[in-house]
Design a protein around this motif. Structure first.
Motif, mmCIF file in Angstrom:
data_model
loop_
_atom_site.group_PDB
_atom_site.id
_atom_site.type_symbol
_atom_site.label_atom_id
_atom_site.label_comp_id
_atom_site.label_asym_id
_atom_site.label_seq_id
_atom_site.Cartn_x
_atom_site.Cartn_y
_atom_site.Cartn_z
ATOM 1 N N LEU A 110 0.800 -1.219 0.000
ATOM 2 C CA LEU A 110 0.000 0.000 0.000
ATOM 3 C C LEU A 110 0.838 1.277 0.000
ATOM 4 C CD1 LEU A 110 -3.073 -0.652 2.328
ATOM 5 C CD2 LEU A 110 -2.835 -0.967 -0.136
ATOM 6 N N MET A 111 2.086 1.201 0.495
ATOM 7 C CA MET A 111 2.915 2.411 0.495
ATOM 8 C C MET A 111 3.234 2.899 -0.920
ATOM 9 S SD MET A 111 4.593 -0.498 1.673
ATOM 10 C CE MET A 111 5.080 -0.172 3.358
ATOM 11 N N TYR A 112 3.071 2.026 -1.911
ATOM 12 C CA TYR A 112 3.337 2.402 -3.303
ATOM 13 C C TYR A 112 2.059 2.796 -4.051
ATOM 14 C CZ TYR A 112 7.787 0.157 -2.269
ATOM 15 O OH TYR A 112 8.989 -0.186 -1.693
ATOM 16 N N VAL A 113 0.924 2.781 -3.361
ATOM 17 C CA VAL A 113 -0.367 3.063 -3.988
ATOM 18 C C VAL A 113 -0.904 4.383 -3.456
ATOM 19 C CG1 VAL A 113 -2.724 2.231 -4.332
ATOM 20 C CG2 VAL A 113 -0.826 0.590 -4.188
ATOM 21 N N ASP A 114 -1.118 5.346 -4.349
ATOM 22 C CA ASP A 114 -1.567 6.677 -3.910
ATOM 23 C C ASP A 114 -2.983 6.656 -3.349
ATOM 24 O OD1 ASP A 114 0.808 7.992 -4.505
ATOM 25 O OD2 ASP A 114 0.231 8.348 -6.594
ATOM 26 N N GLU A 115 -3.854 5.831 -3.924
ATOM 27 C CA GLU A 115 -5.246 5.742 -3.472
ATOM 28 C C GLU A 115 -5.518 4.298 -3.059
ATOM 29 O OE1 GLU A 115 -7.245 8.188 -3.012
ATOM 30 O OE2 GLU A 115 -6.018 9.758 -3.914
ATOM 31 N N PRO A 116 -5.275 3.952 -1.797
ATOM 32 C CA PRO A 116 -5.378 2.541 -1.391
ATOM 33 C C PRO A 116 -6.793 2.003 -1.247
ATOM 34 C CG PRO A 116 -4.849 3.908 0.500
ATOM 35 C CD PRO A 116 -4.810 4.814 -0.695
ATOM 36 N N ASP A 117 -7.779 2.867 -1.014
ATOM 37 C CA ASP A 117 -9.128 2.380 -0.723
ATOM 38 C C ASP A 117 -9.709 1.511 -1.841
ATOM 39 O OD1 ASP A 117 -8.706 3.850 1.527
ATOM 40 O OD2 ASP A 117 -10.562 5.004 1.400
ATOM 41 N N PRO A 118 -9.646 1.920 -3.120
ATOM 42 C CA PRO A 118 -10.184 1.057 -4.182
ATOM 43 C C PRO A 118 -9.477 -0.295 -4.246
ATOM 44 C CG PRO A 118 -9.874 3.286 -4.999
ATOM 45 C CD PRO A 118 -9.201 3.223 -3.662
ATOM 46 N N MET A 119 -8.179 -0.310 -4.026
ATOM 47 C CA MET A 119 -7.441 -1.569 -4.055
ATOM 48 C C MET A 119 -7.896 -2.484 -2.927
ATOM 49 S SD MET A 119 -3.342 -2.223 -3.953
ATOM 50 C CE MET A 119 -2.674 -3.871 -3.734
ATOM 51 N N LEU A 120 -8.040 -1.941 -1.719
ATOM 52 C CA LEU A 120 -8.495 -2.738 -0.589
ATOM 53 C C LEU A 120 -9.903 -3.270 -0.829
ATOM 54 C CD1 LEU A 120 -7.114 -0.612 2.377
ATOM 55 C CD2 LEU A 120 -6.361 -2.908 1.709
ATOM 56 N N ALA A 121 -10.760 -2.468 -1.444
ATOM 57 C CA ALA A 121 -12.109 -2.925 -1.758
ATOM 58 C C ALA A 121 -12.072 -4.103 -2.720
ATOM 59 C CB ALA A 121 -12.933 -1.779 -2.348
ATOM 60 N N LEU A 169 15.056 2.824 -0.399
ATOM 61 C CA LEU A 169 15.396 2.721 -1.814
ATOM 62 C C LEU A 169 15.461 4.090 -2.475
ATOM 63 C CD1 LEU A 169 13.127 -0.312 -2.807
ATOM 64 C CD2 LEU A 169 15.572 -0.337 -2.272
ATOM 65 N N GLY A 170 15.152 5.142 -1.687
ATOM 66 C CA GLY A 170 15.157 6.491 -2.222
ATOM 67 C C GLY A 170 13.873 6.884 -2.919
ATOM 68 N N LEU A 171 12.822 6.069 -2.776
ATOM 69 C CA LEU A 171 11.554 6.348 -3.434
ATOM 70 C C LEU A 171 10.622 7.125 -2.514
ATOM 71 C CD1 LEU A 171 10.913 2.821 -4.999
ATOM 72 C CD2 LEU A 171 11.927 4.819 -6.117
ATOM 73 N N SER A 172 9.853 8.035 -3.096
ATOM 74 C CA SER A 172 8.844 8.763 -2.336
ATOM 75 C C SER A 172 7.596 7.892 -2.253
ATOM 76 C CB SER A 172 8.512 10.093 -3.021
ATOM 77 O OG SER A 172 7.485 10.762 -2.325
ATOM 78 N N VAL A 173 7.258 7.498 -1.037
ATOM 79 C CA VAL A 173 6.120 6.601 -0.819
ATOM 80 C C VAL A 173 5.244 7.169 0.290
ATOM 81 C CG1 VAL A 173 7.226 4.507 -1.692
ATOM 82 C CG2 VAL A 173 7.621 5.205 0.665
ATOM 83 N N ARG A 174 4.233 6.385 0.716
ATOM 84 C CA ARG A 174 3.308 6.912 1.706
ATOM 85 C C ARG A 174 3.071 5.895 2.821
ATOM 86 N NH1 ARG A 174 -1.056 4.259 0.954
ATOM 87 N NH2 ARG A 174 -2.186 5.553 2.409
ATOM 88 N N ALA A 175 2.690 6.405 3.972
ATOM 89 C CA ALA A 175 2.367 5.573 5.131
ATOM 90 C C ALA A 175 0.868 5.677 5.408
ATOM 91 C CB ALA A 175 3.172 6.025 6.350
ATOM 92 N N ASP A 176 0.375 4.827 6.314
ATOM 93 C CA ASP A 176 -1.049 4.802 6.640
ATOM 94 C C ASP A 176 -1.270 4.961 8.140
ATOM 95 O OD1 ASP A 176 -2.751 4.012 4.145
ATOM 96 O OD2 ASP A 176 -0.980 2.723 4.046
ATOM 97 N N HIS A 177 -2.345 5.662 8.479
ATOM 98 C CA HIS A 177 -2.751 5.808 9.876
ATOM 99 C C HIS A 177 -3.684 4.661 10.257
ATOM 100 C CE1 HIS A 177 -1.092 9.849 10.462
ATOM 101 N NE2 HIS A 177 -1.526 10.133 9.246
#
Length: 247
Positions: A110-121, A169-177
């Motif tokens: 999920l850290m590589y997915v900008d919009e995780p909600d559709p994927m989780l669904a 790895l030097g990539l800009s990614v995201r975390a989740d609350h």
């Protein structure tokens, strides 16, 4: 990927996953498992060795080739229980019918997915009723901890205001609350059943730091496992392991 950080991650997640599977399914039941973004295939192979039928979905050709090479070294009986597919975890509906799997893993994706909600669904959609969804994410509530302990004050301060970060790895990614993912899991019909913290004491280790001798590693894992189940420690672990159950 045999360093102490990955060793702790894989071992703790394996223990936590086994706990949830044992609690939800009859002993001896052969489960249908989907591993989305299976990486090197650590969890997929462990489950196949336990007798389960595993499908691995991986979008990175290099990682998929590595998983296939590892699988080729397994006995024929285990190879027969694993199917590897090149594909994106955001397109599970293209590959699988609703209710196809008893367990779905989505670890470190999920850290590589900008919009995780559709994927989780989509992942919840391919779960059978009562099925288990296992998600491993970077903990947004603890993003300031690693840079702060390393004396990187600018990065630590920035982490209080953004869930984006630069990984090793030097990539800009995201975390989740945790709170946001809890709401998402409820909304997709797979409400949170249990959650754990993963990697509290060893997250600052260098990638090439090897695991210690067996006796010390056993104590280290015991401490990490205890922290991952205990408040307030688990809330500031580097990773969060969330387990939802399909209604």
């Amino acid at each position: 990927m045999g360093g102490i950080r990955n060793t702790v991650r894989q071992e703790l997640v394996a223990r936590q996953l086994e706990e949830q599977i044992t609690a939800r399914f009859p002993v001896g039941q052969r489960l249908r498992v989907l591993d989305v973004g299976l990486g090197q295939g650590t969890q997929a192979l462990r489950l196949a060795r336990a007798g389960h039928k595993v499908t691995g979905l991986e979008s990175d050709p290099t990682m998929l080739a590595a998983a296939r090479a590892t699988l080729a070294g397994e006995p024929a009986g285990i190879q027969e229980r694993v199917r590897l597919i090149e594909g994106d975890g955001r397109e599970t509906g293209v590959h699988f019918l609703p209710g196809t799997f008893d367990v779905v893993l989505c670890h470190g994706v999920l850290m590589y997915v900008d919009e995780p909600d559709p994927m989780l669904a989509g992942l919840a959609r391919v779960l059978a009723p009562g099925g288990l969804l296992s998600v491993l994410v970077r903990n947004a509530d603890a993003l300031a901890l690693r840079p702060g302990l390393s004396g990187d004050w600018d990065t630590a301060l920035a982490a209080f205001d953004s869930a984006r970060y630069k990984n090793r790895l030097g990539l800009s990614v995201r975390a989740d609350h945790l709170s946001e993912l809890t709401a998402t899991l409820a909304g997709i019909g797979a409400p949170l059943h249990a959650w754990y913290g993963v990697r509290l004491f060893t997250d600052l280790a260098a990638d090439d730091t090897l695991p210690p001798p067996v006796e010390e590693l056993t104590r280290l894992l015991a401490a990490e496992e205890r922290a991952g189940r205990t408040d307030p420690y688990r809330a500031v672990a580097a990773l969060l392991h969330l387990c939802g159950v399909r209604g």
